[in-house]
Motif scaffolding. Sequence first.
Motif, PDB file in Angstrom:
ATOM      1  N   MET A   1      40.151  46.039  65.499  1.00  0.00           N
ATOM      2  CA  MET A   1      39.852  46.347  64.108  1.00  0.00           C
ATOM      3  C   MET A   1      39.013  45.217  63.516  1.00  0.00           C
ATOM      4  N   ASN A   2      37.864  45.554  62.978  1.00  0.00           N
ATOM      5  CA  ASN A   2      36.956  44.558  62.413  1.00  0.00           C
ATOM      6  C   ASN A   2      36.975  44.664  60.896  1.00  0.00           C
ATOM      7  N   THR A   3      37.570  43.684  60.248  1.00  0.00           N
ATOM      8  CA  THR A   3      37.621  43.701  58.786  1.00  0.00           C
ATOM      9  C   THR A   3      36.632  42.682  58.237  1.00  0.00           C
ATOM     10  N   LYS A   4      35.969  43.062  57.160  1.00  0.00           N
ATOM     11  CA  LYS A   4      35.018  42.157  56.521  1.00  0.00           C
ATOM     12  C   LYS A   4      35.767  41.075  55.762  1.00  0.00           C
ATOM     13  N   PRO A   5      35.209  39.875  55.721  1.00  0.00           N
ATOM     14  CA  PRO A   5      35.863  38.834  54.921  1.00  0.00           C
ATOM     15  C   PRO A   5      35.793  39.176  53.435  1.00  0.00           C
ATOM     16  N   CYS A   6      36.780  38.704  52.729  1.00  0.00           N
ATOM     17  CA  CYS A   6      36.819  38.939  51.285  1.00  0.00           C
ATOM     18  C   CYS A   6      36.343  37.679  50.574  1.00  0.00           C
ATOM     19  N   HIS A   7      35.380  37.830  49.697  1.00  0.00           N
ATOM     20  CA  HIS A   7      34.843  36.702  48.931  1.00  0.00           C
ATOM     21  C   HIS A   7      35.670  36.533  47.661  1.00  0.00           C
ATOM     22  N   LYS A   8      36.000  35.295  47.352  1.00  0.00           N
ATOM     23  CA  LYS A   8      36.826  35.022  46.176  1.00  0.00           C
ATOM     24  C   LYS A   8      36.062  34.145  45.192  1.00  0.00           C
ATOM     25  N   LEU A   9      36.107  34.535  43.930  1.00  0.00           N
ATOM     26  CA  LEU A   9      35.512  33.761  42.842  1.00  0.00           C
ATOM     27  C   LEU A   9      36.619  33.495  41.826  1.00  0.00           C
ATOM     28  N   ASN A  10      36.759  32.239  41.421  1.00  0.00           N
ATOM     29  CA  ASN A  10      37.820  31.862  40.489  1.00  0.00           C
ATOM     30  C   ASN A  10      37.255  30.978  39.395  1.00  0.00           C
ATOM     31  N   LYS A  11      37.803  31.136  38.210  1.00  0.00           N
ATOM     32  CA  LYS A  11      37.355  30.318  37.079  1.00  0.00           C
ATOM     33  C   LYS A  11      38.462  30.285  36.038  1.00  0.00           C
ATOM     34  N   GLN A  12      38.485  29.216  35.254  1.00  0.00           N
ATOM     35  CA  GLN A  12      39.383  29.151  34.105  1.00  0.00           C
ATOM     36  C   GLN A  12      38.538  29.181  32.844  1.00  0.00           C
ATOM     37  N   ALA A  13      38.984  29.953  31.874  1.00  0.00           N
ATOM     38  CA  ALA A  13      38.303  30.047  30.583  1.00  0.00           C
ATOM     39  C   ALA A  13      39.308  29.656  29.504  1.00  0.00           C
ATOM     40  N   THR A  14      38.902  28.788  28.601  1.00  0.00           N
ATOM     41  CA  THR A  14      39.806  28.268  27.575  1.00  0.00           C
ATOM     42  C   THR A  14      39.576  28.952  26.230  1.00  0.00           C
ATOM     43  N   PHE A  15      40.682  29.286  25.585  1.00  0.00           N
ATOM     44  CA  PHE A  15      40.642  29.921  24.268  1.00  0.00           C
ATOM     45  C   PHE A  15      41.465  29.109  23.284  1.00  0.00           C
ATOM     46  N   SER A  16      41.023  29.071  22.039  1.00  0.00           N
ATOM     47  CA  SER A  16      41.699  28.287  21.004  1.00  0.00           C
ATOM     48  C   SER A  16      43.002  28.943  20.540  1.00  0.00           C
ATOM     49  N   SER A  17      43.155  30.237  20.808  1.00  0.00           N
ATOM     50  CA  SER A  17      44.367  30.940  20.366  1.00  0.00           C
ATOM     51  C   SER A  17      44.633  32.138  21.267  1.00  0.00           C
ATOM     52  N   THR A  18      45.865  32.642  21.209  1.00  0.00           N
ATOM     53  CA  THR A  18      46.187  33.843  21.969  1.00  0.00           C
ATOM     54  C   THR A  18      45.450  35.051  21.398  1.00  0.00           C
ATOM     55  N   THR A  19      45.132  35.006  20.108  1.00  0.00           N
ATOM     56  CA  THR A  19      44.363  36.094  19.491  1.00  0.00           C
ATOM     57  C   THR A  19      42.998  36.220  20.154  1.00  0.00           C
ATOM     58  N   LYS A  20      42.314  35.089  20.351  1.00  0.00           N
ATOM     59  CA  LYS A  20      40.998  35.102  21.013  1.00  0.00           C
ATOM     60  C   LYS A  20      41.128  35.574  22.461  1.00  0.00           C
ATOM     61  N   TYR A  21      42.178  35.125  23.148  1.00  0.00           N
ATOM     62  CA  TYR A  21      42.425  35.551  24.533  1.00  0.00           C
ATOM     63  C   TYR A  21      42.635  37.058  24.592  1.00  0.00           C
TER      64      TYR A  21
END
Length: 94
Positions: A1-21
């Motif tokens: 079975m030949n499975t393609k690799p999975c590419h991963k992209l990760n980032k953190q984004a900061t918000f001043s409040s939970t309302t903005k999030y």
Amino acid sequence: MNTKPCHKLNKQATFSSTTKYNQFLNWISGEFDLYLQDETNGLHVFFPEGKFHISALETKEKTIAEINLESKILEKGQIIFDKIMSVYNLLLKN
């Protein structure tokens, strides 16, 4: 079975409040409304070549969104990731 690799992209984004999030999650949900979504524990969006998940880390001063994307095709994943970040940048200007 030949499975393609999975590419991963990760980032953190900061918000001043939970309302903005929460506004960010709402805008992202609207941007990707044609894809299957699950809103338990943040926001999961499934697209044909992969998926992404946005969840919150709460601190006393701010809310940090963890953005994790997995894609079988790097270029397609990057396009979706860029779209997420453009929504974030647009929200920062408001």
